[in-house]
Scaffold this motif. Structure first.
Motif, mmCIF file in Angstrom:
data_model
loop_
_atom_site.group_PDB
_atom_site.id
_atom_site.type_symbol
_atom_site.label_atom_id
_atom_site.label_comp_id
_atom_site.label_asym_id
_atom_site.label_seq_id
_atom_site.Cartn_x
_atom_site.Cartn_y
_atom_site.Cartn_z
ATOM 1 N N ILE A 26 0.841 -1.193 0.000
ATOM 2 C CA ILE A 26 0.000 0.000 0.000
ATOM 3 C C ILE A 26 0.877 1.245 0.000
ATOM 4 O O ILE A 26 1.731 1.413 0.874
ATOM 5 C CB ILE A 26 -0.930 0.042 1.225
ATOM 6 N N ARG A 27 0.682 2.119 -0.977
ATOM 7 C CA ARG A 27 1.352 3.419 -1.020
ATOM 8 C C ARG A 27 0.290 4.489 -0.781
ATOM 9 O O ARG A 27 -0.685 4.598 -1.517
ATOM 10 C CB ARG A 27 2.009 3.628 -2.389
ATOM 11 N N ASN A 28 0.472 5.279 0.268
ATOM 12 C CA ASN A 28 -0.452 6.362 0.598
ATOM 13 C C ASN A 28 0.360 7.604 0.940
ATOM 14 O O ASN A 28 0.829 7.774 2.054
ATOM 15 C CB ASN A 28 -1.348 5.966 1.769
ATOM 16 N N GLY A 29 0.569 8.464 -0.067
ATOM 17 C CA GLY A 29 1.395 9.641 0.134
ATOM 18 C C GLY A 29 2.833 9.254 0.410
ATOM 19 O O GLY A 29 3.472 8.549 -0.378
ATOM 20 N N GLN A 30 3.350 9.654 1.575
ATOM 21 C CA GLN A 30 4.736 9.354 1.944
ATOM 22 C C GLN A 30 4.877 8.025 2.665
ATOM 23 O O GLN A 30 5.996 7.631 3.014
ATOM 24 C CB GLN A 30 5.291 10.465 2.846
ATOM 25 N N ASP A 31 3.778 7.336 2.904
ATOM 26 C CA ASP A 31 3.812 6.076 3.644
ATOM 27 C C ASP A 31 3.720 4.887 2.704
ATOM 28 O O ASP A 31 2.849 4.848 1.822
ATOM 29 C CB ASP A 31 2.652 6.007 4.643
ATOM 30 N N LEU A 32 4.594 3.917 2.916
ATOM 31 C CA LEU A 32 4.574 2.667 2.167
ATOM 32 C C LEU A 32 4.491 1.510 3.158
ATOM 33 O O LEU A 32 5.360 1.345 4.007
ATOM 34 C CB LEU A 32 5.835 2.519 1.309
ATOM 35 N N TRP A 33 3.405 0.719 3.025
ATOM 36 C CA TRP A 33 3.182 -0.409 3.914
ATOM 37 C C TRP A 33 3.201 -1.716 3.135
ATOM 38 O O TRP A 33 2.716 -1.780 2.007
ATOM 39 C CB TRP A 33 1.807 -0.301 4.593
ATOM 40 N N THR A 34 3.747 -2.776 3.722
ATOM 41 C CA THR A 34 3.558 -4.134 3.222
ATOM 42 C C THR A 34 3.057 -4.968 4.388
ATOM 43 O O THR A 34 3.449 -4.752 5.546
ATOM 44 C CB THR A 34 4.861 -4.734 2.669
ATOM 45 N N TRP A 35 2.161 -5.923 4.075
ATOM 46 C CA TRP A 35 1.553 -6.726 5.133
ATOM 47 C C TRP A 35 1.341 -8.143 4.643
ATOM 48 O O TRP A 35 0.969 -8.364 3.485
ATOM 49 C CB TRP A 35 0.213 -6.123 5.551
ATOM 50 N N GLN A 36 1.613 -9.133 5.519
ATOM 51 C CA GLN A 36 1.384 -10.543 5.225
ATOM 52 C C GLN A 36 0.434 -11.112 6.271
ATOM 53 O O GLN A 36 0.735 -11.103 7.465
ATOM 54 C CB GLN A 36 2.702 -11.322 5.239
ATOM 55 N N SER A 37 -0.726 -11.598 5.808
ATOM 56 C CA SER A 37 -1.716 -12.105 6.750
ATOM 57 C C SER A 37 -1.260 -13.404 7.410
ATOM 58 O O SER A 37 -1.595 -13.666 8.566
ATOM 59 C CB SER A 37 -3.052 -12.325 6.030
ATOM 60 N N VAL A 85 5.056 -4.758 13.534
ATOM 61 C CA VAL A 85 5.406 -3.762 12.524
ATOM 62 C C VAL A 85 6.899 -3.480 12.588
ATOM 63 O O VAL A 85 7.454 -3.185 13.649
ATOM 64 C CB VAL A 85 4.625 -2.450 12.737
ATOM 65 N N ASP A 86 7.558 -3.583 11.437
ATOM 66 C CA ASP A 86 8.989 -3.320 11.319
ATOM 67 C C ASP A 86 9.172 -2.005 10.568
ATOM 68 O O ASP A 86 8.723 -1.870 9.427
ATOM 69 C CB ASP A 86 9.671 -4.459 10.563
ATOM 70 N N GLU A 87 9.810 -1.029 11.200
ATOM 71 C CA GLU A 87 10.087 0.256 10.557
ATOM 72 C C GLU A 87 11.370 0.144 9.738
ATOM 73 O O GLU A 87 12.410 -0.241 10.264
ATOM 74 C CB GLU A 87 10.225 1.370 11.586
ATOM 75 N N GLU A 88 11.287 0.464 8.456
ATOM 76 C CA GLU A 88 12.439 0.365 7.575
ATOM 77 C C GLU A 88 12.805 1.730 7.030
ATOM 78 O O GLU A 88 11.953 2.589 6.832
ATOM 79 C CB GLU A 88 12.152 -0.587 6.413
ATOM 80 N N LYS A 89 14.098 1.868 6.705
ATOM 81 C CA LYS A 89 14.574 3.074 6.062
ATOM 82 C C LYS A 89 14.354 2.954 4.565
ATOM 83 O O LYS A 89 14.672 1.941 3.966
ATOM 84 C CB LYS A 89 16.062 3.280 6.348
ATOM 85 N N ALA A 90 13.777 3.985 3.963
ATOM 86 C CA ALA A 90 13.508 3.944 2.523
ATOM 87 C C ALA A 90 14.810 3.929 1.754
ATOM 88 O O ALA A 90 15.774 4.607 2.114
ATOM 89 C CB ALA A 90 12.673 5.152 2.109
ATOM 90 N N GLU A 91 14.856 3.138 0.704
ATOM 91 C CA GLU A 91 16.017 3.061 -0.169
ATOM 92 C C GLU A 91 15.596 3.387 -1.574
ATOM 93 O O GLU A 91 14.568 2.929 -2.054
ATOM 94 C CB GLU A 91 16.636 1.665 -0.116
ATOM 95 N N ARG A 92 16.403 4.189 -2.246
ATOM 96 C CA ARG A 92 16.116 4.513 -3.636
ATOM 97 C C ARG A 92 16.557 3.363 -4.518
ATOM 98 O O ARG A 92 17.683 2.904 -4.433
ATOM 99 C CB ARG A 92 16.852 5.800 -4.056
ATOM 100 N N PRO A 93 15.671 2.856 -5.375
ATOM 101 C CA PRO A 93 16.043 1.745 -6.244
ATOM 102 C C PRO A 93 16.986 2.179 -7.339
ATOM 103 O O PRO A 93 17.050 3.345 -7.698
ATOM 104 C CB PRO A 93 14.692 1.303 -6.831
ATOM 105 N N THR A 94 17.720 1.220 -7.850
ATOM 106 C CA THR A 94 18.578 1.484 -9.000
ATOM 107 C C THR A 94 18.147 0.593 -10.130
ATOM 108 O O THR A 94 17.721 -0.534 -9.923
ATOM 109 C CB THR A 94 20.053 1.188 -8.659
ATOM 110 N N GLY A 95 18.285 1.085 -11.339
ATOM 111 C CA GLY A 95 17.890 0.293 -12.498
ATOM 112 C C GLY A 95 16.399 0.325 -12.717
ATOM 113 O O GLY A 95 15.647 0.971 -12.011
ATOM 114 N N LYS A 96 15.921 -0.390 -13.711
ATOM 115 C CA LYS A 96 14.519 -0.416 -14.076
ATOM 116 C C LYS A 96 13.863 -1.634 -13.451
ATOM 117 O O LYS A 96 14.426 -2.706 -13.437
ATOM 118 C CB LYS A 96 14.370 -0.486 -15.604
#
Length: 375
Positions: free
Chosen positions: A118-129, A260-271
């Motif tokens: 889920i991407r909502n503005g500046q927040d990015l969440w991933t969840w596994q049921s 909930v695990d807080e992660e530091k955002a990383e900029r991707p490289t490549g396509k």
């Protein structure tokens, strides 16, 4: 060039992320049902490319089905938990929502649960049921162009849009572009754009992209291997709604007891979904276009031995580490003036693992791999 490079629609659906999420599940629901061919005004291939480039999509929600039948050899008993064959075969279902470049969501349906991005503005969440775990990242100020970094797995496109973007990158003089038959996909009339490699060494016969006649959005993407009239890989909407989804769809409400695990955002490289030799100095390209062969090494290990003891940890839930000696031993042995090794073949790609530790892979015939190995 990609005519979709400037369009953010659904490009946040990184194919590798989707591929990791569906490991171990996905109920087979059969191939996509054929519908009557609609009567549409004629359009040229050039006009369809312009349609893709100029479309403006405000919102979208729908169900996407991904099906792979790559003709891989049986790996049962060689791969722990059979994750590789699950990933590259069978059918998987996703629900997607899009409401502009900063509001997107994908839910990957598993037989044992659900996994969301889920991407909502500046927040990015991933969840596994299944494990009731979530990760959260706060994106930076330039997050408008940000996409989730891919996980280490096979790069299978998650939506027709993602697949079409990757395919259109391949348009160059080596590609024949034409218009196919019109179709009805997810209840929408669609034109069909056909891309066909000119190089006979390619295992790809055609790429077919069904484009919504009104919204100009890719609704279905098919890859046909040479010698087959059935898609080896396809991803398509089975239901689509072009209304902007409610804002509630993009709010993540942690379930009771979630970790909930807080992660530091990383900029991707490549396509996303595309391997560039520059991404890894140990990987180089032989040839170009449809018949590019990527050449790397097995972590400095000989192809007939197990990899070096220090290996990256397997993704959670994927079982014990892969025994490379068992896997390689189950592949046919090949040799020539390039050396010797083991060969993995499928409908759409070939992989050569040489006894001196090289890995050569591409959507090409084994003969092209041998040519690259000699070079």
């Amino acid at each position: 060039m990609s005519v979709l490079r400037s369009r953010p629609v659904l490009r946040w659906l990184v194919p590798a992320t989707a591929a990791v999420a569906v490991i171990g599940g996905g109920a087979a629901i059969g191939t996509f049902a054929a519908e009557a061919e609609p009567s549409l005004p004629p359009r040229t291939a050039a006009q369809l490319l312009v349609d893709l480039q100029t479309s403006r999509l405000e919102g979208l929600s729908g169900t996407v089905v991904q099906r792979a039948d790559l003709g891989l050899p049986s790996l049962v008993g060689l791969v722990p938990g059979n994750e590789l064959t699950t990933l590259l075969t069978g059918t998987h279902t996703l629900r997607v929502w899009y409401s502009g470049p900063d509001k997107q969501r994908v839910a990957l349906m598993d037989t044992l649960g659900e996994q969301d991005i889920i991407r909502n503005g500046q927040d990015l969440w991933t969840w596994q049921s299944r494990s009731n775990t979530a990760t959260h990242r706060t994106l930076g100020g330039d997050a408008g162009a940000w996409k989730p970094a891919p996980e280490p797995a096979a790069s299978l496109p998650a939506t027709p849009q993602q697949a079409a973007d990757l395919a259109l990158n391949a348009i160059d003089p080596s590609t024949e572009v034409s218009v196919g038959r019109s179709a009805t996909v997810a209840g929408q009339d669609a034109y069909e754009l056909v891309l066909q490699p000119r190089d006979q060494a390619s295992l790809v016969h055609q790429l077919r992209i069904a484009i919504d006649a009104k919204q100009h959005v890719p609704l279905r993407f098919e890859v046909l291997a040479k010698g087959s009239d059935r898609p080896a890989f396809e991803v398509a909407f089975t239901q689509v709604d072009y209304r902007r989804p409610d804002a509630d769809q993009f709010r993540f409400n942690p379930p009771p007891g979630v970790t909930v695990d807080e992660e530091k955002a990383e900029r991707p490289t490549g396509k996303p979904g595309h391997v560039e030799p520059a991404d890894d100095p140990q990987v180089r390209a032989f040839g170009d276009g449809w018949t590019t062969v990527l050449v790397g090494r097995l972590d400095g290990a000989d192809a007939n031995r197990k990899p070096a003891p220090k290996q990256p940890a397997a993704p959670a839930g994927t079982g014990p580490d892969l025994d490379m000696s068992k896997l390689l031993g189950g592949l046919p042995a090949v040799s020539g003036d390039w050396g010797s090794g083991r060969l993995l073949t499928s409908k759409l790609f070939s992989v050569l693992l040489t006894d001196d530790g090289r890995v050569l892979a591409g959507a090409v015939t084994p003969e092209r791999l041998y040519e690259a190995a000699r070079g």
